[in-house]
Write a protein that holds these residues in place. Sequence first.
Motif, PDB file in Angstrom:
ATOM      1  N   VAL A  54     -10.306   7.174 -10.747  1.00  0.00           N
ATOM      2  CA  VAL A  54     -10.577   7.864 -10.833  1.00  0.00           C
ATOM      3  C   VAL A  54      -8.571   7.700 -11.278  1.00  0.00           C
ATOM      4  CG1 VAL A  54      -9.358  10.601 -10.394  1.00  0.00           C
ATOM      5  CG2 VAL A  54     -11.958   9.588 -10.774  1.00  0.00           C
ATOM      6  N   ARG A  55      -8.080   8.059 -11.748  1.00  0.00           N
ATOM      7  CA  ARG A  55      -6.242   7.628 -11.902  1.00  0.00           C
ATOM      8  C   ARG A  55      -5.546   8.480 -12.760  1.00  0.00           C
ATOM      9  NH1 ARG A  55      -2.499   4.289 -14.604  1.00  0.00           N
ATOM     10  NH2 ARG A  55      -0.953   3.326 -12.877  1.00  0.00           N
ATOM     11  N   TRP A  56      -4.046   8.764 -11.833  1.00  0.00           N
ATOM     12  CA  TRP A  56      -3.235   9.910 -13.039  1.00  0.00           C
ATOM     13  C   TRP A  56      -2.385   9.786 -12.890  1.00  0.00           C
ATOM     14  CZ3 TRP A  56      -6.693  12.456  -9.961  1.00  0.00           C
ATOM     15  CH2 TRP A  56      -5.811  13.315  -8.719  1.00  0.00           C
ATOM     16  N   VAL A  57      -1.369   9.940 -13.707  1.00  0.00           N
ATOM     17  CA  VAL A  57       0.235   9.597 -13.032  1.00  0.00           C
ATOM     18  C   VAL A  57       1.476  11.477 -13.315  1.00  0.00           C
ATOM     19  CG1 VAL A  57       2.305   8.560 -13.938  1.00  0.00           C
ATOM     20  CG2 VAL A  57       0.683   7.766 -14.126  1.00  0.00           C
ATOM     21  N   GLU A  58       1.714  11.222 -11.822  1.00  0.00           N
ATOM     22  CA  GLU A  58       2.279  12.467 -12.369  1.00  0.00           C
ATOM     23  C   GLU A  58       4.332  12.095 -12.283  1.00  0.00           C
ATOM     24  OE1 GLU A  58       0.020  15.762  -9.626  1.00  0.00           O
ATOM     25  OE2 GLU A  58       1.387  14.209  -9.093  1.00  0.00           O
ATOM     26  N   GLY A  59       5.333  12.776 -12.958  1.00  0.00           N
ATOM     27  CA  GLY A  59       6.142  12.435 -12.903  1.00  0.00           C
ATOM     28  C   GLY A  59       6.621  13.082 -14.142  1.00  0.00           C
ATOM     29  N   PRO A  60       8.292  13.018 -14.531  1.00  0.00           N
ATOM     30  CA  PRO A  60       9.097  13.130 -15.381  1.00  0.00           C
ATOM     31  C   PRO A  60       8.934  12.091 -16.754  1.00  0.00           C
ATOM     32  CG  PRO A  60      10.421  11.871 -14.245  1.00  0.00           C
ATOM     33  CD  PRO A  60       9.414  12.070 -13.405  1.00  0.00           C
ATOM     34  N   ALA A  71      14.162  10.666  -8.784  1.00  0.00           N
ATOM     35  CA  ALA A  71      14.771  10.911  -7.838  1.00  0.00           C
ATOM     36  C   ALA A  71      12.699  11.643  -7.908  1.00  0.00           C
ATOM     37  CB  ALA A  71      15.329  12.286  -6.760  1.00  0.00           C
ATOM     38  N   THR A  72      12.297  12.569  -8.804  1.00  0.00           N
ATOM     39  CA  THR A  72      11.393  12.446  -9.011  1.00  0.00           C
ATOM     40  C   THR A  72      10.701  11.432 -10.234  1.00  0.00           C
ATOM     41  OG1 THR A  72      12.233  13.719 -11.337  1.00  0.00           O
ATOM     42  CG2 THR A  72      11.868  15.048  -8.917  1.00  0.00           C
ATOM     43  N   ALA A  73      10.227  10.333  -9.633  1.00  0.00           N
ATOM     44  CA  ALA A  73       9.915   9.478 -10.481  1.00  0.00           C
ATOM     45  C   ALA A  73       8.469   9.612 -10.457  1.00  0.00           C
ATOM     46  CB  ALA A  73       9.949   8.315  -9.521  1.00  0.00           C
ATOM     47  N   LYS A  74       7.716   8.588 -11.276  1.00  0.00           N
ATOM     48  CA  LYS A  74       6.519   8.979 -11.348  1.00  0.00           C
ATOM     49  C   LYS A  74       5.548   8.416 -10.399  1.00  0.00           C
ATOM     50  CE  LYS A  74       6.819   8.831 -16.701  1.00  0.00           C
ATOM     51  NZ  LYS A  74       5.456   7.982 -18.200  1.00  0.00           N
ATOM     52  N   THR A  75       4.722   9.447  -9.849  1.00  0.00           N
ATOM     53  CA  THR A  75       3.769   9.138  -9.289  1.00  0.00           C
ATOM     54  C   THR A  75       1.905   8.837  -9.072  1.00  0.00           C
ATOM     55  OG1 THR A  75       3.269  11.597  -8.150  1.00  0.00           O
ATOM     56  CG2 THR A  75       4.909  10.226  -7.060  1.00  0.00           C
ATOM     57  N   SER A  76       1.470   7.505  -9.109  1.00  0.00           N
ATOM     58  CA  SER A  76       0.954   7.666  -8.967  1.00  0.00           C
ATOM     59  C   SER A  76      -1.160   8.278  -8.386  1.00  0.00           C
ATOM     60  CB  SER A  76       0.000   6.261  -9.937  1.00  0.00           C
ATOM     61  OG  SER A  76      -1.312   5.432 -10.355  1.00  0.00           O
TER      62      SER A  76
END
Length: 410
Positions: A54-60, A71-76
Amino acid sequence: MMFDKVKTFYVRFDNDRGAGYSCGEIVAGHVLIELSAHTTITSIKLRAKGCVRVRWVEGPSQPCPFGLVSATAKTSSYAVEENLCLSKTLVESAGNDGLRIEAGHHEIPFELELPQRPLVSSFTGKYGCVCYLVKAILQRPFHPDQHVCRELPIISHVDVNSPQLLYPVSKTSEKMVGFWIFATGPVSLNVNIERKGYCNGQSIPIFAQIENCCSRLVVPKAVIYQIQTYMACGKTIRHKQVVASVRGNHIPSGCCDTWNGRKLKIPPVCPSILNSAILKVEYSLAVIVQIPGARKLKVELPVVIGTTPYNAFGSQNLSMINQFRPGLSWLRLSLPDPPEAPPDYADIVSEEEGEQHRSTAPCPQQGSELASQRGTWALSGTQEFRLQPPPPYSEVSSPCTSLSHVHSPT
């Protein structure tokens, strides 16, 4: 090149199954090797691995300009769950010199026994997958390992005849169209299905009643949703998509529509996955009433997509057994009562009546007297037969024996 001698290196399953293998089964096959010239090998090994990823990326979605870090970089978010790990050595040299194999076509058989515990079905979704691989590894002296992979389809069987999947499911909802003094009336929806479990290719009969008491024209439809749930790093993300749908007729204001088993066919989809800690695949049946200028009215019922088809006869037997199981009262009802002995001769004919009959019984007449008193003889013969003692009583007797005891009137 170093691999010029190995022309073909391949894994073949003898019992190829399109539906997939399940727990406890034997995966049999051959490792195929074709050599253009003789070569020396160290070993040929086989490995079977399977895991849930399972993997997804959150962020702009847009990168920051000038290479700056936002400051709101993508997080995995990432998680792995291992389900299968098997290893077997097919060929191995006895010494350090290796094992010489001549040129030509070679087939090395193998068998892998899958574990008895339930495995997660193979699946590929938006943010994760369940994948199983069989890898063959060829090791040669002074050469890097050469390997080839083959996907192993796995299916976890779900029996829709389970008691928890045989109960009917129903739900009712109502919505007022408009608000306050602008309300035009309610729209009500009642939906039920016969059971909760179905299989691929089957149709779900939908029983619904839609009542339109508002001033607008509404349109009902039914859809099957696939809900994918992914869990990693303490977070949960869901992906919902429509896999099948059917549309109903328009319902004018002040009218109602009834679905008496409107069918919605299930397309070929992955069965429900409910035995993984980080990935789940669930299904639901929704009946939606689209209302112009207002939010739609929706009723959603849970559905389980299985692999073992529904058996109506077996389910009826199971329900009947469960119904009569307490006390086993059905056994007592099915057995006949023990036979009763016939009444005693003395209870029917008294001694005085028997003596009177024997003393007054008429004798047969000859000639014309016999013809003139025919009616009297018939009555007396009947009385004589009624007053005869019965044959000895026996609960078990053959047909021949019982006929021999019957006395005819004299």
